[in-house]
Design an enzyme around this catalytic site. Structure first.
Site, short mmCIF file in Angstrom:
data_model
loop_
_atom_site.label_atom_id
_atom_site.label_comp_id
_atom_site.label_asym_id
_atom_site.label_seq_id
_atom_site.Cartn_x
_atom_site.Cartn_y
_atom_site.Cartn_z
N ASN A 6 -10.59 -2.70 5.64
CA ASN A 6 -11.11 -1.88 4.54
C ASN A 6 -12.62 -1.72 4.77
OD1 ASN A 6 -8.64 -1.84 2.78
ND2 ASN A 6 -8.99 -4.05 2.87
N CYS A 17 -12.06 -0.34 -5.50
CA CYS A 17 -11.45 -1.45 -4.76
C CYS A 17 -12.13 -2.73 -5.23
CB CYS A 17 -11.64 -1.27 -3.25
SG CYS A 17 -10.93 -2.63 -2.28
N GLY A 18 -11.40 -3.55 -5.99
CA GLY A 18 -11.98 -4.75 -6.58
C GLY A 18 -12.40 -5.79 -5.56
N CYS A 67 -5.33 -7.62 -4.11
CA CYS A 67 -6.03 -6.41 -4.54
C CYS A 67 -6.70 -6.73 -5.86
CB CYS A 67 -5.06 -5.25 -4.70
SG CYS A 67 -5.81 -3.77 -5.41
N GLY A 68 -8.02 -6.52 -5.94
CA GLY A 68 -8.77 -6.84 -7.13
C GLY A 68 -8.39 -6.00 -8.33
N ASN A 71 0.82 -1.20 0.00
CA ASN A 71 0.00 0.00 0.00
C ASN A 71 0.86 1.25 0.00
OD1 ASN A 71 -2.57 -1.30 0.11
ND2 ASN A 71 -2.24 -1.71 2.29
#
Length: 261
Positions: free
Chosen positions: A184, A211-212, A65-66, A56
């Site tokens: 998240n 955000c996936g 992470c999508g 991050n």
């Protein structure tokens, strides 16, 4: 070493090939800063087998992470790292399968896996249920559900998701003592049985344009509550994702190469 910038529905990343001996946590804080590439994260690409390491903006490492894995897939295609349109990617959240659906404009589908509602999976600070849990923040009643969907996510249903960008509730939930590893936070507005609006406060980043895994978690919680069908369009600030599934969860969306230097 060349550094590449990619974009997945507004979620931006710098991408670099893996190099032994690098302190990537420190590297992320430098490369992602507004003085450099001004991105949400750093993706490090390992080969043989393909593996995605994600850091991050603040240097913390995330398991998955999508939007990042779609940018990773676009990078793999651009660099010719796989001759196939379907390939596996190793992540800290397990192996993900990527299917490249379209080269130009680029779209791919990723099997994100299955949700895990167990407290152990997302670092719960107590043993009570985190499904439809109610707490009070600043005297206001907040009901949320938490789960692991590629990484730790908390879902809050609201009447107006975009309006939450003006609130500090995302930050306060992210850092709440109930979450030993932070969380998240996804604010979800149900438009109908096939459409959601999602806005996400991401740990280690703050408010993000997309955000996936958060969209996937939002779909799962809404689906399990009977609010949506088994396939939805999730509207974001700069695009949309298609999320579907009854057991495994599939994310379908774009990724764009911006530049390298």
């Amino acid at each position: 070493m060349s550094t590449y910038k990619y974009n997945g529905c507004g979620n931006t990343f710098v991408i670099r090939d893996f190099e032994d001996g690098m302190n990537y946590a420190e590297e992320a804080t430098v490369l992602c800063s507004s003085e450099q590439f001004d991105t949400d994260g750093l993706i490090v690409v390992k080969q043989n087998p393909l593996e995605m390491l994600l850091f991050n903006r603040d240097g913390s490492q995330a398991p998955m992470c999508g939007n990042g894995i779609r940018c990773f897939a676009k990078y793999v295609l651009d660099k010719g790292l796989s001759a196939e349109n379907q390939f596996a990617v190793q992540t800290l959240a397990g192996e993900m399968t990527v299917d490249i659906l379209q080269h130009e404009p680029f779209y791919c589908e990723v099997n994100i896996g299955r949700p895990d509602y167990s407290n152990e999976a997302f670092g719960a600070a107590d043993d009570a249920s985190y499904v439809n849990r109610t707490i009070y923040i600043d005297g206001k009643e907040i009901t949320f559900t938490s789960l692991f969907m590629g990484t730790v996510h908390t879902v809050v249903f609201v009447e107006d998701a975009p309006a939450m960008l003006e609130s500090d509730l995302g930050e306060k939930l992210c850092h709440h003592p109930l979450f030993a590893q932070q969380t998240n936070v996804n604010f979800v507005q149900v438009l109908n049985q096939e459409e959601l609006i999602v806005r996400t406060f991401e740990r280690g980043v703050g408010w993000t344009l997309a955000c996936g895994t958060g969209c996937s978690a939002s779909f799962v919680v809404a689906r399990d509550a009977g609010l949506v069908k088994d396939k939805v369009t999730v509207h974001l600030e700069q695009g949309a994702l298609t999320i579907s599934g009854t057991e495994d969860v599939y994310m379908n969306g774009p990724a764009v190469f911006e530049y390298k230097k």
